[in-house]
Design a protein around this motif. Structure first.
Motif, PDB file in Angstrom:
ATOM      1  N   LEU A 227       0.851  -1.192   0.000  1.00  0.00           N
ATOM      2  CA  LEU A 227       0.000   0.000   0.000  1.00  0.00           C
ATOM      3  C   LEU A 227       0.887   1.242   0.000  1.00  0.00           C
ATOM      4  CD1 LEU A 227      -2.596  -1.059   2.728  1.00  0.00           C
ATOM      5  CD2 LEU A 227      -2.712  -1.427   0.267  1.00  0.00           C
ATOM      6  N   ARG A 228       0.371   2.316  -0.650  1.00  0.00           N
ATOM      7  CA  ARG A 228      -0.831   2.302  -1.452  1.00  0.00           C
ATOM      8  C   ARG A 228      -0.585   1.838  -2.884  1.00  0.00           C
ATOM      9  NH1 ARG A 228      -2.602   8.340  -2.136  1.00  0.00           N
ATOM     10  NH2 ARG A 228      -0.374   8.472  -2.504  1.00  0.00           N
ATOM     11  N   ALA A 229       0.546   2.286  -3.444  1.00  0.00           N
ATOM     12  CA  ALA A 229       0.682   2.257  -4.900  1.00  0.00           C
ATOM     13  C   ALA A 229       0.614   0.849  -5.507  1.00  0.00           C
ATOM     14  CB  ALA A 229       1.969   2.963  -5.315  1.00  0.00           C
TER      15      ALA A 229
ATOM     16  N   MET B 152       2.940   0.231   3.869  1.00  0.00           N
ATOM     17  CA  MET B 152       4.288   0.750   4.166  1.00  0.00           C
ATOM     18  C   MET B 152       4.387   2.079   3.433  1.00  0.00           C
ATOM     19  SD  MET B 152       7.107  -1.073   5.462  1.00  0.00           S
ATOM     20  CE  MET B 152       7.133  -2.786   5.017  1.00  0.00           C
ATOM     21  N   PHE B 153       4.775   3.139   4.128  1.00  0.00           N
ATOM     22  CA  PHE B 153       5.040   4.367   3.369  1.00  0.00           C
ATOM     23  C   PHE B 153       6.443   4.842   3.684  1.00  0.00           C
ATOM     24  CE2 PHE B 153       5.029   7.771   6.491  1.00  0.00           C
ATOM     25  CZ  PHE B 153       4.340   7.203   7.555  1.00  0.00           C
ATOM     26  N   ARG B 154       7.003   5.598   2.761  1.00  0.00           N
ATOM     27  CA  ARG B 154       8.366   6.086   2.928  1.00  0.00           C
ATOM     28  C   ARG B 154       8.302   7.459   3.581  1.00  0.00           C
ATOM     29  NH1 ARG B 154      12.362   7.105  -2.111  1.00  0.00           N
ATOM     30  NH2 ARG B 154      11.058   8.919  -2.340  1.00  0.00           N
TER      31      ARG B 154
ATOM     32  N   GLU C 103       9.252  10.882   3.983  1.00  0.00           N
ATOM     33  CA  GLU C 103       9.901  11.689   2.939  1.00  0.00           C
ATOM     34  C   GLU C 103      11.098  12.497   3.459  1.00  0.00           C
ATOM     35  OE1 GLU C 103       9.721  11.312  -0.282  1.00  0.00           O
ATOM     36  OE2 GLU C 103       8.125   9.836  -0.046  1.00  0.00           O
TER      37      GLU C 103
ATOM     38  N   ASP D 291       4.808  -3.435  -6.478  1.00  0.00           N
ATOM     39  CA  ASP D 291       4.991  -2.008  -6.169  1.00  0.00           C
ATOM     40  C   ASP D 291       5.443  -1.346  -7.472  1.00  0.00           C
ATOM     41  OD1 ASP D 291       5.532   0.496  -5.034  1.00  0.00           O
ATOM     42  OD2 ASP D 291       6.379  -0.387  -3.222  1.00  0.00           O
ATOM     43  N   PRO D 292       4.851  -0.226  -7.856  1.00  0.00           N
ATOM     44  CA  PRO D 292       5.306   0.399  -9.105  1.00  0.00           C
ATOM     45  C   PRO D 292       6.765   0.847  -9.053  1.00  0.00           C
ATOM     46  CG  PRO D 292       3.232   1.362  -8.368  1.00  0.00           C
ATOM     47  CD  PRO D 292       3.723   0.477  -7.261  1.00  0.00           C
ATOM     48  N   MET D 293       7.252   1.170  -7.842  1.00  0.00           N
ATOM     49  CA  MET D 293       8.600   1.765  -7.780  1.00  0.00           C
ATOM     50  C   MET D 293       9.492   1.118  -6.728  1.00  0.00           C
ATOM     51  SD  MET D 293       7.670   5.764  -8.259  1.00  0.00           S
ATOM     52  CE  MET D 293       6.834   5.875  -6.702  1.00  0.00           C
ATOM     53  N   LEU D 294      10.726   0.851  -7.128  1.00  0.00           N
ATOM     54  CA  LEU D 294      11.787   0.433  -6.205  1.00  0.00           C
ATOM     55  C   LEU D 294      12.800   1.580  -6.256  1.00  0.00           C
ATOM     56  CD1 LEU D 294      13.756  -2.958  -6.616  1.00  0.00           C
ATOM     57  CD2 LEU D 294      14.476  -0.997  -5.280  1.00  0.00           C
ATOM     58  N   ALA D 295      12.805   2.435  -5.237  1.00  0.00           N
ATOM     59  CA  ALA D 295      13.666   3.643  -5.274  1.00  0.00           C
ATOM     60  C   ALA D 295      14.927   3.405  -4.451  1.00  0.00           C
ATOM     61  CB  ALA D 295      12.859   4.846  -4.810  1.00  0.00           C
TER      62      ALA D 295
ATOM     63  N   GLY E 208      15.072   1.306  -2.107  1.00  0.00           N
ATOM     64  CA  GLY E 208      15.041  -0.126  -1.771  1.00  0.00           C
ATOM     65  C   GLY E 208      14.604  -0.390  -0.337  1.00  0.00           C
TER      66      GLY E 208
ATOM     67  N   THR F  98      11.794   0.205   1.325  1.00  0.00           N
ATOM     68  CA  THR F  98      10.455  -0.382   1.460  1.00  0.00           C
ATOM     69  C   THR F  98      10.488  -1.859   1.091  1.00  0.00           C
ATOM     70  OG1 THR F  98       9.462   1.745   0.921  1.00  0.00           O
ATOM     71  CG2 THR F  98       8.076  -0.208   0.614  1.00  0.00           C
TER      72      THR F  98
ATOM     73  N   ASP G 181       5.278  10.651  -8.751  1.00  0.00           N
ATOM     74  CA  ASP G 181       4.705   9.990  -7.577  1.00  0.00           C
ATOM     75  C   ASP G 181       3.589   9.047  -8.023  1.00  0.00           C
ATOM     76  OD1 ASP G 181       3.306   9.267  -5.252  1.00  0.00           O
ATOM     77  OD2 ASP G 181       4.018  11.068  -4.222  1.00  0.00           O
TER      78      ASP G 181
ATOM     79  N   GLY H  23       1.908   6.772  -6.484  1.00  0.00           N
ATOM     80  CA  GLY H  23       0.764   6.688  -5.565  1.00  0.00           C
ATOM     81  C   GLY H  23      -0.244   7.786  -5.874  1.00  0.00           C
TER      82      GLY H  23
END
Ligand code: PRP
Length: 206
Positions: A77-79, A101-103, A105, A130-134, A136, A138, A199, A201
């Protein structure tokens, strides 16, 4: 662990369209699910099958079926919800395990706020979405909690990944396979992937 960049022409084309800055919410949702279907096809190619006998139109016939307990899909969640329909089109009966889980910021550290895992998760292949692995962070935290719950086989599906994050995940969890439509150039100073998607999400939830 292996990192697979799924560079099928359909994936490349759809990824190009989803990077468009002025994309509508409807189009972003549609494309993330379409890309997820194609990633799922690629990521499940090594699932084991077994023979079973069914009654066909002309009598008994031997067919193949997925062996053992099926997978559980784990949208973060969310994205990650934005990819869920795509994988459920391909594996309609899949059990869903949810990780919130949110990052943060400022610190860029992941903060867990919800976990509800499928029963018998230790017997299933877990497919993280998850759309994004930034950075890492999360993904590492999610894999940590899945392993604590007994998961032995874990796969992650991403639309885009940053090389810095991929490197961290490979070091922390060398046994996990990652399928992504792209490993992009780099992270910027705010931890956003370049060229990335922005973004995801916000784009999925409007
Ligand atoms: C985004 C993304 C990942 C995470 C990646 O979620 O969907 O979950 O950041 O960052 P990392 O690799 O640096 O940890 P976000 O925290 O923005 O939450 P959201 O999905 O609720 O929008």
């Amino acid at each position: 662990m292996a990192v697979y960049v799924v560079d099928h022409p359909l994936v490349k084309h759809k990824l190009g369209r989803i990077r468009e800055a002025n994309i509508s919410v409807a189009e972003f949702r549609a494309l993330s699910n379409e890309i997820c279907r194609l990633l799922t096809y690629e990521a499940t190619k090594n699932l084991e099958t077994e023979k079973c006998t069914i009654e066909g139109w002309a009598g008994s016939v031997e067919v193949d079926q997925i062996k053992g307990k099926k997978a559980t899909v784990v949208p973060i969640l969310r994205a990650g919800i934005g990819m869920l329909d795509g994988i459920m089109d391909m594996i309609p009966g899949v059990k869903v395990s949810v990780v919130g889980m949110f990052r943060n910021e400022e610190t860029l550290e992941p903060e867990e706020y919800y976990v509800k895992l499928a029963k018998n998760i230790e017997e299933r292949t877990a497919i993280i979405l998850d759309p994004m692995l930034a950075t890492g962070g999360t993904l590492i935290a999610t894999i940590d909690l899945l392993k604590k719950a007994g998961c032995k086989r874990i796969i992650g599906l991403f639309l885009v990944a940053a090389p810095e994050g991929v490197e961290r995940v490979v070091a922390a969890h060398p046994d996990v396979d990652i399928y992504t439509a792209s490993v992009d150039e780099r992270l910027n100073e705010h931890g956003y992937i370049l060229p990335g998607l922005g973004d995801a999400g916000d784009k999925i939830f409007g």
